[in-house]
Design an enzyme around this catalytic site. Structure first.
Site, PDB file in Angstrom:
ATOM      1  N   GLY A 224      -8.413  19.261   7.777  1.00  0.00           N
ATOM      2  CA  GLY A 224      -7.963  18.943   6.787  1.00  0.00           C
ATOM      3  C   GLY A 224      -7.597  20.167   5.377  1.00  0.00           C
ATOM      4  O   GLY A 224      -7.744  20.299   4.593  1.00  0.00           O
ATOM      5  N   GLY A 268      -3.885  17.805  11.056  1.00  0.00           N
ATOM      6  CA  GLY A 268      -2.854  16.658  11.029  1.00  0.00           C
ATOM      7  C   GLY A 268      -1.816  17.423  10.409  1.00  0.00           C
ATOM      8  O   GLY A 268      -0.703  17.279  10.673  1.00  0.00           O
ATOM      9  N   ARG A 269      -1.813  16.865   9.157  1.00  0.00           N
ATOM     10  CA  ARG A 269      -1.287  16.853   7.880  1.00  0.00           C
ATOM     11  C   ARG A 269      -0.564  18.471   7.685  1.00  0.00           C
ATOM     12  O   ARG A 269       0.831  17.895   7.522  1.00  0.00           O
ATOM     13  CB  ARG A 269      -2.370  16.694   6.696  1.00  0.00           C
ATOM     14  N   ARG A 305      -0.178   5.788   0.168  1.00  0.00           N
ATOM     15  CA  ARG A 305      -1.151   7.114  -0.437  1.00  0.00           C
ATOM     16  C   ARG A 305      -1.295   6.963  -1.656  1.00  0.00           C
ATOM     17  O   ARG A 305      -2.574   7.130  -2.314  1.00  0.00           O
ATOM     18  CB  ARG A 305      -0.671   7.994   0.151  1.00  0.00           C
ATOM     19  N   CYS A 336       5.461  -7.161  -3.537  1.00  0.00           N
ATOM     20  CA  CYS A 336       4.115  -8.561  -4.957  1.00  0.00           C
ATOM     21  C   CYS A 336       2.404  -7.696  -5.446  1.00  0.00           C
ATOM     22  O   CYS A 336       2.221  -8.009  -4.706  1.00  0.00           O
ATOM     23  CB  CYS A 336       4.199  -9.837  -4.298  1.00  0.00           C
ATOM     24  N   TYR A 365       0.954  10.983   7.439  1.00  0.00           N
ATOM     25  CA  TYR A 365       0.433   9.473   6.617  1.00  0.00           C
ATOM     26  C   TYR A 365       0.842   8.660   5.951  1.00  0.00           C
ATOM     27  O   TYR A 365       0.555   7.886   5.289  1.00  0.00           O
ATOM     28  CB  TYR A 365      -1.503   9.966   6.159  1.00  0.00           C
TER      29      TYR A 365
HETATM   30  C1  LIG Z   1      -7.900  13.100  10.725  1.00  0.00           C
HETATM   31  C2  LIG Z   1      -8.844  14.534  11.321  1.00  0.00           C
HETATM   32  C3  LIG Z   1      -8.054  15.604  11.265  1.00  0.00           C
HETATM   33  C4  LIG Z   1      -7.208  15.927  10.666  1.00  0.00           C
HETATM   34  O1  LIG Z   1      -7.007  16.231   9.481  1.00  0.00           O
HETATM   35  P1  LIG Z   1      -6.204  17.033   8.585  1.00  0.00           P
HETATM   36  O2  LIG Z   1      -6.236  16.254   7.263  1.00  0.00           O
HETATM   37  O3  LIG Z   1      -4.719  15.461   8.872  1.00  0.00           O
HETATM   38  O4  LIG Z   1      -5.101  18.256   8.357  1.00  0.00           O
HETATM   39  C5  LIG Z   1      -8.669  16.565  11.976  1.00  0.00           C
HETATM   40  N1  LIG Z   1     -10.185  16.344  13.490  1.00  0.00           N
HETATM   41  C6  LIG Z   1     -10.740  14.589  12.909  1.00  0.00           C
HETATM   42  C7  LIG Z   1     -11.861  14.325  13.695  1.00  0.00           C
HETATM   43  C8  LIG Z   1     -10.212  13.952  12.158  1.00  0.00           C
HETATM   44  O5  LIG Z   1     -10.036  12.315  12.135  1.00  0.00           O
END
Ligand SMILES: *Cc1c(COP(=O)(O)O)cnc(C)c1O
Length: 406
Positions: A224, A268-269, A305, A336, A365
């Site tokens: 996150g 992740g992001r 997004r 569309c 994403y």
């Molecule tokens: C989506 C998610 C992440 C990664 O979140 P980011 O915002 O992409 O860093 C990590 N752990 C879990 C369990 C998630 O669902």
């Protein structure tokens, strides 16, 4: 980046990744997420971009992997990702998914709820196989971002509430099972978070929980961590995030006189977003009474997004980055859907048909949420490393688009 060249080689729309930037960000996390009191582990949350080339890059850096579906797990298996370094998440894992994970000896299954634990209990009894699990907890910490992305309010579909009846029943079942081994707790409090206070609160809560157990357990704080989409975003540098979380954990353990086996984070992001760009070709240009549209050859099918979360992006017209920006433009895709807009009200110079437009920070994403709506073909993905471009996902063909249709 030689966009013209990339367009000629691979066509548009095109996802382009700067591998050197991803390596740099991975190292910023990895080199600073360290403690001499407990183990630390950096896990990449692969839903942000789960493709073979990305998973191979992670293997080079010895990262662990978070998957949320059989498909993501299968992709990992196909590149030979070490199964013991995989964390399997998800709020509704199926019998098929759990059986596959147990048979393949996935390192950790992050169990979301009691029903899932019961299913896992049955499977492990039948297969006589051990599994290591984390319990996903909803510790009630809310990170203030866009409401669709917040996951830890009391009615969240993710995790169990600590001290609820369900949680107690889960602990009982684990005690009864000879195959299920509780290794720790997991909490993911949201996405695109720019403030470390919610993580500190989560650490405090989770330490209170693990100290009620006899053996030192793990704490997985989820991901996150914020990234930069536009100039308005100022994420905390990832070196600092890493150091801060370890330090907060060390302090909290001391305060509460508790022991930890391992701390994990799952960005992740923040690992892939900024490294990714999407290259489009501008087609039509339309002036309505109140709006000027630049139409691009992609849209919500390669980047949902903005439509889904009102996410903001920055863009430039290739070769016109330094020209006077005298137009207020809406960049719209070719679907569309009136909501098929990538950027609303961006200042850009005057464009012409066949100009190239690049949107920045589309690495997370984007490809992973792409769709075939309107039977758009999924774009190709190119990795650029040390100035060399390499095709890592081929553009979908028309034949592939209908190959499963009978
Ligand atoms: C989506 C998610 C992440 C990664 O979140 P980011 O915002 O992409 O860093 C990590 N752990 C879990 C369990 C998630 O669902």
């Amino acid at each position: 980046m030689n966009y013209q060249n990339l367009k000629e080689k691979y066509g548009t729309p095109l996802y382009i990744y700067d591998v050197d930037l991803m390596k740099d960000i991975i190292c910023k996390y990895q080199n600073n997420f360290k403690s001499n009191q407990f183990e630390t582990e950096l896990i990449y949350a692969s839903k942000a971009l789960n493709i073979k080339a990305m998973l191979r890059l992670l293997m080079r850096y010895n990262l662990s992997l978070d998957v949320v579906s059989l498909g993501e797990l299968y992709t990992a298996k196909m590149v030979g990702f070490p199964m013991e370094k995989i964390y399997f998440h998800g709020n509704n894992k199926s019998l098929e998914e759990l059986t596959y994970a147990v048979k393949e000896a996935v390192g950790t299954i992050v169990v979301d709820n009691l029903m899932e634990l019961e299913l896992l209990h049955q499977i492990t009894q039948e297969l006589k196989k051990n599994v290591h699990i984390y319990i996903r907890l909803n510790v009630g910490v809310e990170a203030h971002t866009h409401k669709y992305i917040v996951t830890a309010h009391v009615d969240s579909k993710f995790g169990v509430l600590y001290q609820g009846k369900e949680y107690a029943e889960m602990l009982d079942l684990i005690k009864q099972s000879s195959y299920i081994h509780l290794q720790g707790f997991h909490s993911h409090i949201g996405s695109q978070i720019f403030d470390l206070a919610p993580y500190d609160a989560t650490i405090k809560k989770l330490v209170e929980i693990i100290k009620t157990f006899d053996q030192p357990l793990d704490i997985n704080l989820g991901g996150g961590f914020g990234t930069t989409y536009t100039d308005a975003d100022h994420p905390i540098p990832y070196e600092e995030v890493s150091k801060h979380l370890v330090q907060t954990m060390e302090n909290e353990l001391m305060k509460q006189n508790a022991h930890l086996h391992k701390i994990c984070i799952e960005p992740g992001r923040s690992i892939v977003a900024e490294a990714g760009q999407t290259l489009y070709t501008i087609g039509g240009i339309k002036q309505t009474p109140n709006k000027l549209y630049y139409f691009i050859d992609g849209g919500m099918t390669d980047n949902i997004r903005p439509a889904l979360y009102q996410a903001l992006y920055h863009a430039e017209i290739v070769g016109k980055e330094n020209q006077f920006k005298n137009k207020i433009v809406t960049i719209a895709g070719k679907c569309c859907e009136s909501g098929d807009i990538i950027i609303e009200n961006i200042l850009l110079p005057e464009a012409q048909r066949n100009d190239l437009l690049v949107t920045y920070s589309t690495g997370a994403y984007g490809y992973s949420m792409s769709s075939n709506y309107n039977k758009a073909l999924t774009p190709a993905v190119v990795f650029v490393e040390d100035g060399k471009d390499e095709l890592v996902v081929k553009r979908q063909s028309l034949a592939e688009l209908i190959e499963r249709e009978i």
